[in-house]
Design an enzyme around this catalytic site. Structure first.
Site, PDB file in Angstrom:
ATOM      1  CG  HIS A  17      -1.911  -1.007   1.382  1.00 52.72           C
ATOM      2  ND1 HIS A  17      -2.086  -1.743   2.533  1.00 52.72           N
ATOM      3  CD2 HIS A  17      -2.855  -1.455   0.516  1.00 52.72           C
ATOM      4  CE1 HIS A  17      -3.083  -2.593   2.373  1.00 52.72           C
ATOM      5  NE2 HIS A  17      -3.572  -2.443   1.159  1.00 52.72           N
ATOM      6  CE  LYS A  41     -13.289  -7.190   3.989  1.00 51.77           C
ATOM      7  NZ  LYS A  41     -12.904  -6.703   2.654  1.00 51.77           N
ATOM      8  NE  ARG A  90      -2.673  -7.390  -4.526  1.00 49.20           N
ATOM      9  CZ  ARG A  90      -3.396  -7.777  -3.496  1.00 49.20           C
ATOM     10  NH1 ARG A  90      -2.867  -7.839  -2.312  1.00 49.20           N
ATOM     11  NH2 ARG A  90      -4.648  -8.134  -3.664  1.00 49.20           N
ATOM     12  CB  SER A 128      -4.298  -6.737   4.612  1.00 47.42           C
ATOM     13  OG  SER A 128      -3.875  -5.462   4.202  1.00 47.42           O
TER      14      SER A 128
HETATM   15  O1  PNS Z   1      -8.726  -3.019   0.078  1.00 49.54           O
HETATM   16  P1  PNS Z   1      -9.959  -3.567  -0.594  1.00 49.54           P
HETATM   17  O2  PNS Z   1     -10.780  -4.368   0.412  1.00 49.54           O
HETATM   18  O3  PNS Z   1      -9.656  -4.351  -1.841  1.00 49.54           O
HETATM   19  O4  PNS Z   1     -10.840  -2.287  -1.035  1.00 49.54           O
HETATM   20  C1  PNS Z   1     -12.102  -2.425  -1.655  1.00 49.54           C
HETATM   21  C2  PNS Z   1     -12.857  -1.086  -1.634  1.00 49.54           C
HETATM   22  C3  PNS Z   1     -12.939  -0.560  -0.228  1.00 49.54           C
HETATM   23  C4  PNS Z   1     -12.100  -0.076  -2.494  1.00 49.54           C
HETATM   24  C5  PNS Z   1     -14.286  -1.318  -2.222  1.00 49.54           C
HETATM   25  O5  PNS Z   1     -14.885  -2.363  -1.542  1.00 49.54           O
HETATM   26  C6  PNS Z   1     -15.152  -0.067  -2.121  1.00 49.54           C
HETATM   27  O6  PNS Z   1     -14.993   0.848  -2.904  1.00 49.54           O
HETATM   28  N1  PNS Z   1     -16.058  -0.040  -1.114  1.00 49.54           N
HETATM   29  C7  PNS Z   1     -16.954   1.087  -0.898  1.00 49.54           C
HETATM   30  C8  PNS Z   1     -18.419   0.694  -1.213  1.00 49.54           C
HETATM   31  C9  PNS Z   1     -18.647   0.717  -2.719  1.00 49.54           C
HETATM   32  O7  PNS Z   1     -18.610   1.760  -3.351  1.00 49.54           O
HETATM   33  N2  PNS Z   1     -18.871  -0.480  -3.278  1.00 49.54           N
HETATM   34  C10 PNS Z   1     -19.036  -0.644  -4.707  1.00 49.54           C
HETATM   35  C11 PNS Z   1     -17.686  -0.693  -5.409  1.00 49.54           C
HETATM   36  S1  PNS Z   1     -17.835  -1.218  -7.022  1.00 49.54           S
END
Ligand code: PNS
Length: 158
Positions: A17, A41, A90, A128
């Site tokens: 990150h 979550k 990645r 993570s």
């Molecule tokens: O680190 P991660 O868990 O891969 O991040 C995922 C994240 C937080 C970027 C994604 O789940 C997100 O944008 N969540 C906010 C809710 C949302 O907008 N969901 C629809 C995304 S298409």
């Protein structure tokens, strides 16, 4: 002034990150590191702890801001007036999920551009989830996370 949002769970932040944030900071004037709050979550670290760890280990990065958001990323994006969302890509395994998210976000908000950055070779395999697993099983996580995050992980699994 170019503003990028780097959203994620950051549970906890790791060297991959940080590498992406450093790269984004070279391209933009401001990088908003945004911890997504997901009530379904819970994760290992509460949001406040995630924010505090990010604050501590990104101090050296100019133009970084740290915050959390709940709800849709597109709504948060609009409220900040940002120019783009940054995500690290990645491996091929990330591609489908990232592509789905980028396209969903764009269909919700046409002007939301997602920029993918490729992390360094040293950090490209980090996640993570795997780091937490290694820490839980008392493996050596030096080199994957900064010392502050290592200490926080070890405290969780004492
Ligand atoms: O680190 P991660 O868990 O891969 O991040 C995922 C994240 C937080 C970027 C994604 O789940 C997100 O944008 N969540 C906010 C809710 C949302 O907008 N969901 C629809 C995304 S298409």
């Amino acid at each position: 002034m170019k503003i990028a949002i780097y959203p994620g769970s950051f549970d906890p932040i790791h060297n991959g990150h940080i590498d992406v944030i450093e790269r984004a900071a070279k391209l933009c004037d401001k990088v908003i590191i945004a911890v997504a709050q997901n009530p379904n979550k819970t994760g290992l670290f509460p949001t406040e702890e995630r924010l505090a760890l990010i604050e501590e280990v990104t101090r050296h990065i100019p133009g970084r801001e740290i915050t959390s958001f709940d709800g849709l990323l597109v709504d948060f994006f609009q409220s900040t007036g940002a120019d783009a969302v940054v995500r690290g890509l990645r491996a091929v395994s990330d591609f489908e999920y990232e592509f789905q998210m980028a396209l969903m976000n764009r269909s919700l908000l046409d002007e939301l551009e997602t920029i993918f950055l490729v992390p360094s070779q040293e950090t490209i395999y980090l996640s993570s989830r795997i780091i937490k697993e290694v820490a839980r099983l008392k493996g050596d996580i030096d080199g994957f996370v900064p010392p502050t995050v290592k200490a926080a992980l070890q405290a969780k699994f004492e």
